[in-house]
Design a protein around this motif. Structure first.
Motif, PDB file in Angstrom:
ATOM      1  N   VAL A  79       0.768  -1.162  -0.058  1.00  0.00           N
ATOM      2  CA  VAL A  79      -0.066   0.028   0.055  1.00  0.00           C
ATOM      3  C   VAL A  79       0.910   1.318  -0.044  1.00  0.00           C
ATOM      4  N   TYR A  80       0.457   2.254  -0.801  1.00  0.00           N
ATOM      5  CA  TYR A  80       1.195   3.649  -0.711  1.00  0.00           C
ATOM      6  C   TYR A  80       0.116   4.765  -0.916  1.00  0.00           C
ATOM      7  N   LEU A  81       0.307   5.856  -0.957  1.00  0.00           N
ATOM      8  CA  LEU A  81      -0.198   7.032  -1.186  1.00  0.00           C
ATOM      9  C   LEU A  81       0.198   7.912  -2.425  1.00  0.00           C
ATOM     10  N   GLY A  82      -0.867   8.514  -3.013  1.00  0.00           N
ATOM     11  CA  GLY A  82      -0.450   9.584  -3.966  1.00  0.00           C
ATOM     12  C   GLY A  82      -1.450  10.578  -4.016  1.00  0.00           C
ATOM     13  N   ALA A  83      -0.957  11.614  -4.913  1.00  0.00           N
ATOM     14  CA  ALA A  83      -1.891  12.843  -4.836  1.00  0.00           C
ATOM     15  C   ALA A  83      -1.660  13.406  -6.384  1.00  0.00           C
ATOM     16  N   ALA A  84      -2.849  13.979  -6.813  1.00  0.00           N
ATOM     17  CA  ALA A  84      -2.774  14.455  -8.383  1.00  0.00           C
ATOM     18  C   ALA A  84      -3.440  15.860  -8.039  1.00  0.00           C
ATOM     19  N   MET A  85      -2.799  16.983  -8.718  1.00  0.00           N
ATOM     20  CA  MET A  85      -3.185  18.335  -8.572  1.00  0.00           C
ATOM     21  C   MET A  85      -2.613  18.979  -9.844  1.00  0.00           C
ATOM     22  N   SER A  86      -3.227  20.386  -9.891  1.00  0.00           N
ATOM     23  CA  SER A  86      -2.703  21.350 -10.749  1.00  0.00           C
ATOM     24  C   SER A  86      -2.913  22.499 -10.402  1.00  0.00           C
ATOM     25  N   LYS A  87      -2.535  23.823 -11.013  1.00  0.00           N
ATOM     26  CA  LYS A  87      -3.019  25.008 -10.579  1.00  0.00           C
ATOM     27  C   LYS A  87      -4.358  25.444 -10.488  1.00  0.00           C
ATOM     28  N   GLU A  88      -5.082  24.722 -11.348  1.00  0.00           N
ATOM     29  CA  GLU A  88      -6.630  24.875 -11.227  1.00  0.00           C
ATOM     30  C   GLU A  88      -7.383  23.928 -10.535  1.00  0.00           C
ATOM     31  N   VAL A  89      -6.645  22.801 -10.033  1.00  0.00           N
ATOM     32  CA  VAL A  89      -7.588  21.682  -9.299  1.00  0.00           C
ATOM     33  C   VAL A  89      -6.901  21.227  -8.122  1.00  0.00           C
ATOM     34  N   SER A  90      -7.554  21.724  -7.038  1.00  0.00           N
ATOM     35  CA  SER A  90      -7.146  21.212  -5.617  1.00  0.00           C
ATOM     36  C   SER A  90      -6.492  19.811  -5.628  1.00  0.00           C
ATOM     37  N   PRO A  91      -5.801  19.332  -4.619  1.00  0.00           N
ATOM     38  CA  PRO A  91      -5.111  18.055  -4.691  1.00  0.00           C
ATOM     39  C   PRO A  91      -6.083  16.965  -4.376  1.00  0.00           C
ATOM     40  N   ILE A  92      -6.123  16.039  -5.136  1.00  0.00           N
ATOM     41  CA  ILE A  92      -7.038  14.794  -4.855  1.00  0.00           C
ATOM     42  C   ILE A  92      -5.744  13.635  -4.413  1.00  0.00           C
ATOM     43  N   TYR A  93      -6.440  13.104  -3.098  1.00  0.00           N
ATOM     44  CA  TYR A  93      -5.373  12.298  -2.546  1.00  0.00           C
ATOM     45  C   TYR A  93      -5.923  10.842  -2.766  1.00  0.00           C
ATOM     46  N   ASN A  94      -5.335   9.819  -2.900  1.00  0.00           N
ATOM     47  CA  ASN A  94      -5.501   8.472  -3.266  1.00  0.00           C
ATOM     48  C   ASN A  94      -4.529   7.410  -2.390  1.00  0.00           C
ATOM     49  N   MET A  95      -5.387   6.237  -2.067  1.00  0.00           N
ATOM     50  CA  MET A  95      -4.609   5.194  -1.305  1.00  0.00           C
ATOM     51  C   MET A  95      -4.604   4.086  -2.562  1.00  0.00           C
ATOM     52  N   ILE A  96      -3.342   3.630  -2.822  1.00  0.00           N
ATOM     53  CA  ILE A  96      -3.246   2.479  -3.871  1.00  0.00           C
ATOM     54  C   ILE A  96      -2.878   1.206  -3.242  1.00  0.00           C
ATOM     55  N   LEU A  97      -3.726   0.201  -3.515  1.00  0.00           N
ATOM     56  CA  LEU A  97      -3.494  -1.298  -3.023  1.00  0.00           C
ATOM     57  C   LEU A  97      -2.932  -2.027  -4.352  1.00  0.00           C
ATOM     58  N   SER A  98      -1.624  -2.558  -4.232  1.00  0.00           N
ATOM     59  CA  SER A  98      -0.909  -2.994  -5.357  1.00  0.00           C
ATOM     60  C   SER A  98      -0.870  -4.503  -4.626  1.00  0.00           C
ATOM     61  N   VAL A  99      -1.548  -5.388  -5.494  1.00  0.00           N
ATOM     62  CA  VAL A  99      -1.741  -6.948  -5.225  1.00  0.00           C
ATOM     63  C   VAL A  99      -1.064  -7.668  -6.317  1.00  0.00           C
ATOM     64  N   SER A 100      -0.668  -8.868  -5.946  1.00  0.00           N
ATOM     65  CA  SER A 100       0.005  -9.653  -6.739  1.00  0.00           C
ATOM     66  C   SER A 100      -0.044 -11.134  -6.232  1.00  0.00           C
ATOM     67  N   THR A 101      -0.305 -12.011  -7.149  1.00  0.00           N
ATOM     68  CA  THR A 101      -0.343 -13.475  -6.774  1.00  0.00           C
ATOM     69  C   THR A 101       0.298 -14.283  -7.838  1.00  0.00           C
ATOM     70  N   ILE A 102       0.769 -15.578  -7.184  1.00  0.00           N
ATOM     71  CA  ILE A 102       1.491 -16.711  -8.027  1.00  0.00           C
ATOM     72  C   ILE A 102       0.537 -17.388  -8.643  1.00  0.00           C
ATOM     73  N   SER A 103       0.239 -16.988  -9.682  1.00  0.00           N
ATOM     74  CA  SER A 103      -0.894 -18.028 -10.677  1.00  0.00           C
ATOM     75  C   SER A 103      -0.774 -17.631 -11.915  1.00  0.00           C
ATOM     76  N   ASN A 104      -1.175 -18.474 -12.944  1.00  0.00           N
ATOM     77  CA  ASN A 104      -1.112 -18.137 -14.345  1.00  0.00           C
ATOM     78  C   ASN A 104      -2.503 -17.867 -14.787  1.00  0.00           C
ATOM     79  N   SER A 105      -3.450 -17.495 -13.745  1.00  0.00           N
ATOM     80  CA  SER A 105      -4.933 -16.923 -14.150  1.00  0.00           C
ATOM     81  C   SER A 105      -4.923 -15.540 -14.231  1.00  0.00           C
ATOM     82  N   ARG A 106      -5.905 -14.806 -14.646  1.00  0.00           N
ATOM     83  CA  ARG A 106      -5.920 -13.557 -14.972  1.00  0.00           C
ATOM     84  C   ARG A 106      -6.005 -12.670 -13.469  1.00  0.00           C
TER      85      ARG A 106
END
Length: 219
Positions: A79-106
């Protein structure tokens, strides 16, 4: 790392480092980048701060392993955090769950699917994925002389002060939907709630600092 349809468990002809257990060895360019994803003990800091040619700014923090379970068909999560913003748009904060598994399925995580956090006091915090991912091929990795296929995905969740104040209570379980099926990530020990709250404060402070166009790696 190369793309392959080879099933997990095939004997490999050569051996790579144990870092491949976390699926990061070939993407790591230097020790500083590795420290950003050191699985269990990463300290919070700003990992990347970039402004693109359109003036959109993207900030990414260091990450922390929620659960490291790389047994076949079991899910590992960072898990980690991120933010996206511009001069016109206030910061949008997000949490990212990065998941992985040992499997050959989708692995498919659908936008709009639920993400539930069971807090230490028993409260269920109900959130929603606003950006997900699909992995239909996977990547082949050498792990202890064997070749495994690892599929990966991510769930991006918008967060704010109220959500993070609840996360601060402590987290005992996370449930998200992978391939439209509920998957539980159980924390034997909560090592993410304090980390995420500290990281969130650092991230908010970073957004207050003016930034010119171009890449930046902290530390």
């Amino acid at each position: 790392i190369f793309i392959s349809y080879i099933s997990y468990g095939q004997k490999a002809t050569s051996k790579k480092s144990k870092d491949d257990m976390y699926g990061i060895a070939d993407s790591v360019k230097n020790k500083r980048q590795y420290s950003a994803w050191n699985p269990m003990t990463t300290k919070p800091f700003i990992y990347k701060d970039v402004v693109n040619s359109n003036g959109h700014r993207f900030i990414t923090t260091s990450g922390r392993t929620v659960n490291q379970n790389m047994n076949t068909n079991k899910v590992s999560c960072q898990v980690y955090l991120g933010a996206a913003m511009s001069k016109e748009v206030s910061p949008i904060y997000n949490m990212i769950l990065s998941v992985s598994t040992i499997s050959n399925s989708r692995m498919v995580i659908e936008p709009g699917s639920p993400v539930l956090f069971k807090l230490s006091d028993g409260e269920i915090l109900k959130l929603q994925v606003y950006s997900g991912s699909s992995d239909f091929i996977g990547q082949s990795l050498f792990i202890y002389d064997y070749l495994f296929t690892v599929t990966r995905g991510f769930a991006k969740i918008e967060v704010d002060d109220d959500i993070m104040s609840k996360i601060k209570k402590g987290v005992s379980k996370i449930r998200l939907e992978i391939n439209n099926e509920p998957v539980d990530i159980i924390l034997k020990k909560d090592n993410i709630s304090d980390f995420l709250c500290q990281t969130y404060d650092i991230l908010k402070n970073q957004t207050k600092i003016s930034k010119d166009a171009g890449p930046h790696l902290s530390r």
